[in-house]
Design an enzyme around this catalytic site. Structure first.
Site, PDB file in Angstrom:
ATOM      1  N   HIS A  29       0.841  -1.199   0.000  1.00 35.10           N
ATOM      2  CA  HIS A  29       0.000   0.000   0.000  1.00 35.10           C
ATOM      3  C   HIS A  29       0.878   1.251   0.000  1.00 35.10           C
ATOM      4  O   HIS A  29       2.100   1.152   0.088  1.00 35.10           O
ATOM      5  CB  HIS A  29      -0.985  -0.008   1.169  1.00 35.10           C
ATOM      6  CG  HIS A  29      -0.375   0.106   2.525  1.00 35.10           C
ATOM      7  ND1 HIS A  29       0.380  -0.903   3.089  1.00 35.10           N
ATOM      8  CD2 HIS A  29      -0.400   1.106   3.454  1.00 35.10           C
ATOM      9  CE1 HIS A  29       0.769  -0.532   4.308  1.00 35.10           C
ATOM     10  NE2 HIS A  29       0.322   0.680   4.540  1.00 35.10           N
ATOM     11  N   HIS A  78      -7.477  -0.599   5.573  1.00 33.99           N
ATOM     12  CA  HIS A  78      -6.446   0.339   6.025  1.00 33.99           C
ATOM     13  C   HIS A  78      -6.263   1.434   4.976  1.00 33.99           C
ATOM     14  O   HIS A  78      -6.271   2.624   5.285  1.00 33.99           O
ATOM     15  CB  HIS A  78      -5.155  -0.432   6.256  1.00 33.99           C
ATOM     16  CG  HIS A  78      -4.029   0.391   6.794  1.00 33.99           C
ATOM     17  ND1 HIS A  78      -4.063   0.956   8.057  1.00 33.99           N
ATOM     18  CD2 HIS A  78      -2.822   0.723   6.254  1.00 33.99           C
ATOM     19  CE1 HIS A  78      -2.922   1.611   8.264  1.00 33.99           C
ATOM     20  NE2 HIS A  78      -2.168   1.485   7.187  1.00 33.99           N
ATOM     21  N   ASP A 138       5.949   4.804   5.073  1.00 34.33           N
ATOM     22  CA  ASP A 138       6.827   3.872   5.767  1.00 34.33           C
ATOM     23  C   ASP A 138       6.868   2.500   5.096  1.00 34.33           C
ATOM     24  O   ASP A 138       7.554   1.590   5.574  1.00 34.33           O
ATOM     25  CB  ASP A 138       6.436   3.738   7.245  1.00 34.33           C
ATOM     26  CG  ASP A 138       5.032   3.207   7.456  1.00 34.33           C
ATOM     27  OD1 ASP A 138       4.137   3.518   6.645  1.00 34.33           O
ATOM     28  OD2 ASP A 138       4.806   2.483   8.450  1.00 34.33           O
ATOM     29  N   HIS A 139       6.164   2.377   3.967  1.00 33.78           N
ATOM     30  CA  HIS A 139       6.183   1.139   3.189  1.00 33.78           C
ATOM     31  C   HIS A 139       6.803   1.324   1.803  1.00 33.78           C
ATOM     32  O   HIS A 139       7.233   0.349   1.188  1.00 33.78           O
ATOM     33  CB  HIS A 139       4.771   0.574   3.030  1.00 33.78           C
ATOM     34  CG  HIS A 139       4.197   0.096   4.325  1.00 33.78           C
ATOM     35  ND1 HIS A 139       4.043  -1.233   4.623  1.00 33.78           N
ATOM     36  CD2 HIS A 139       3.760   0.776   5.424  1.00 33.78           C
ATOM     37  CE1 HIS A 139       3.534  -1.356   5.846  1.00 33.78           C
ATOM     38  NE2 HIS A 139       3.355  -0.148   6.337  1.00 33.78           N
ATOM     39  N   ASP A 170      -0.302  -3.716   6.422  1.00 36.93           N
ATOM     40  CA  ASP A 170      -0.915  -3.169   7.634  1.00 36.93           C
ATOM     41  C   ASP A 170      -2.377  -3.571   7.766  1.00 36.93           C
ATOM     42  O   ASP A 170      -3.160  -2.874   8.419  1.00 36.93           O
ATOM     43  CB  ASP A 170      -0.816  -1.635   7.627  1.00 36.93           C
ATOM     44  CG  ASP A 170       0.579  -1.135   7.939  1.00 36.93           C
ATOM     45  OD1 ASP A 170       1.461  -1.956   8.236  1.00 36.93           O
ATOM     46  OD2 ASP A 170       0.792   0.096   7.854  1.00 36.93           O
ATOM     47  N   HIS A 191       4.532  -4.464  11.245  1.00 35.09           N
ATOM     48  CA  HIS A 191       4.858  -3.706  12.460  1.00 35.09           C
ATOM     49  C   HIS A 191       4.922  -4.614  13.682  1.00 35.09           C
ATOM     50  O   HIS A 191       4.211  -5.626  13.752  1.00 35.09           O
ATOM     51  CB  HIS A 191       3.811  -2.616  12.722  1.00 35.09           C
ATOM     52  CG  HIS A 191       3.850  -1.489  11.752  1.00 35.09           C
ATOM     53  ND1 HIS A 191       4.693  -0.409  11.892  1.00 35.09           N
ATOM     54  CD2 HIS A 191       3.143  -1.269  10.611  1.00 35.09           C
ATOM     55  CE1 HIS A 191       4.498   0.438  10.880  1.00 35.09           C
ATOM     56  NE2 HIS A 191       3.559  -0.069  10.095  1.00 35.09           N
ATOM     57  N   HIS A 210       1.442   3.993   1.947  1.00 35.21           N
ATOM     58  CA  HIS A 210       1.981   4.789   3.051  1.00 35.21           C
ATOM     59  C   HIS A 210       3.501   4.881   2.996  1.00 35.21           C
ATOM     60  O   HIS A 210       4.189   3.934   2.603  1.00 35.21           O
ATOM     61  CB  HIS A 210       1.507   4.221   4.392  1.00 35.21           C
ATOM     62  CG  HIS A 210       0.053   4.471   4.638  1.00 35.21           C
ATOM     63  ND1 HIS A 210      -0.706   3.739   5.533  1.00 35.21           N
ATOM     64  CD2 HIS A 210      -0.808   5.386   4.093  1.00 35.21           C
ATOM     65  CE1 HIS A 210      -1.951   4.197   5.534  1.00 35.21           C
ATOM     66  NE2 HIS A 210      -2.032   5.190   4.678  1.00 35.21           N
TER      67      HIS A 210
END
Length: 270
Positions: A60, A118, A64-65, A143, A181, A62
């Site tokens: 996805h 998400h 941090d990915h 996530d 995570h 975001h």
């Protein structure tokens, strides 16, 4: 920490940021990285293990990915697999439900699931295991599912997230769950609050607590463990419904999706 799968494939755990995990799948020569939010730990692991990057897999949009993708592409000209409908400009091979990919450089096929909730375009990757070899079923779920938890509903609805998680619970019991995570201990505290008396949950609290004290990750878990201990896969259980009703968060007799929504709202502020 390396999780052995077959003799020629392994998944290397790469911690990043405060609590992210990046997953490096390799055969001793070539490697694919899942959700590289940061390029630095990926580059370090590739160098340390003398591996060549052959593919990038994204779940996805975001940061941090996907934040490390540009830095990796500066050094390796590799395909970027990712969701068709999640707005990631760097994806070269857009994917959606029902597609299967052969990961370049590896003897690895992954099925794609659409798992909105998400984010609206979130996908997951599943490695099937027709031969039922122990430890060879994988789920890279980003996530959507966490150890004893699930992702926040930033874009999707409770109905969508419930349906997405239902796709995961249909997977074989011993499927290894590679989420993104290290949230497990905080999720377990919430799980105990909403389902006291769950013996499997109490046992997991002890086991995962010991792992963290030893500096070890609690991930991967398994689908069977999540079914037994994750409240977001157990929203219809009588004790959880009772907790929601007693807390004034759910009307008696409400639909199961309302219980799921109430759990997610409760966890947001727990």
């Amino acid at each position: 920490m390396t999780t052995p799968l077959r003799t020629h494939l392994a998944v290397l755990t790469l911690p990043a940021f405060k609590d992210n995990y990046l997953w490096l799948i390799h055969d001793g020569s070539n490697a694919a990285i899942v959700d590289p939010g940061d390029a630095a730990p990926v580059k370090a692991a590739l160098a340390a293990h003398k591996l060549r990057l052959t593919a990038i897999l994204l779940t996805h949009h975001h940061a941090d990915h996907i934040g490390g993708v540009p830095g990796l592409l500066q050094e390796w000209n590799v395909p970027v697999f990712g969701p068709r409908n999640d707005g990631i400009a760097l994806v070269t091979h857009p994917l959606g439900e029902g597609e299967r990919i052969g990961v370049p450089g590896l003897d690895l096929a992954l099925d794609v699931l659409d798992v909105p909730g998400h984010t609206l375009g979130h996908i997951a990757y599943v490695r099937r295991n027709p031969g039922r070899e122990p430890g060879a079923e994988w789920l890279f779920c980003g996530d959507t599912l966490f150890g004893a938890g699930c992702g926040r509903l930033f874009e999707g609805t409770p109905q969508q997230m419930m349906a997405s998680l239902g796709k995961f619970t249909a997977l074989p019991d011993d499927t290894l769950v590679y989420c993104a995570h290290e949230y497990t201990l905080s999720n377990l505290r919430f799980a105990q609050a909403v389902e006291p008396g769950n013996a499997a949950l109490d046992a997991r609290v002890l086991a995962d607590g010991m792992k963290r004290e030893a500096g070890q990750p609690t991930i991967p878990s398994t689908i069977s463990l999540e079914r037994a201990t994750n409240p977001f896969l157990r929203q219809g259980e009588a004790r959880i419904v009772q907790s929601l009703v007693e807390a004034g968060r759910l009307a008696p007799g409400a639909p199961e999706v309302d219980a799921f929504a109430a759990l997610r709202e409760w966890k947001n502020t727990f």
